[in-house]
Motif scaffolding. Sequence first.
Motif: not given
Length: 152
Positions: A65-79
């Motif tokens: 439910x709380x999945x996190x998507x990142x672009x390397x290295x740590x740029x949060x795209x969405x959750x």
Amino acid sequence: MKYLFVLIGLVYSVIGSANPALDEQASDYQLAKTEQELAAEAVVDKLILAYNAQNIRKFIELYAEDVEFYMYPQTLMFTGKEKLIERYGLMFKKMHCLKATSIKRITHGSIVIDHETSEICSKEAGVVDKRSEFVTSYQIENGKIKKVVFFR
């Protein structure tokens, strides 16, 4: 010159005996996967099948439910699944074909890292108009994908 070849042979034999990666048993060890690794790979395999079938329901079921998507290295795209549905649901509806393929995989514990190719038919079924290649890391927790990192 003769001594040079002897020296090279001696160095190689010492390195070979000291390096387990050159040992036949090392490759057998590396091929053995734990139950955790097999389970993590099974989740990613199901994900690829759902993506290729453009089955949003099965695709979404594989994420926490709380999945996190990142672009390397740590740029949060969405959750979260809501954002996931917004992002992928529209793509699944609009595209005439989606095809992802894992061409190389590394698995360590609950982490699966795939070198993947992707093909998309945006205008006509069977006519691929976009191909891409990327690396994706999936972190699996309790049978669900908890974190995704895209390397581009």
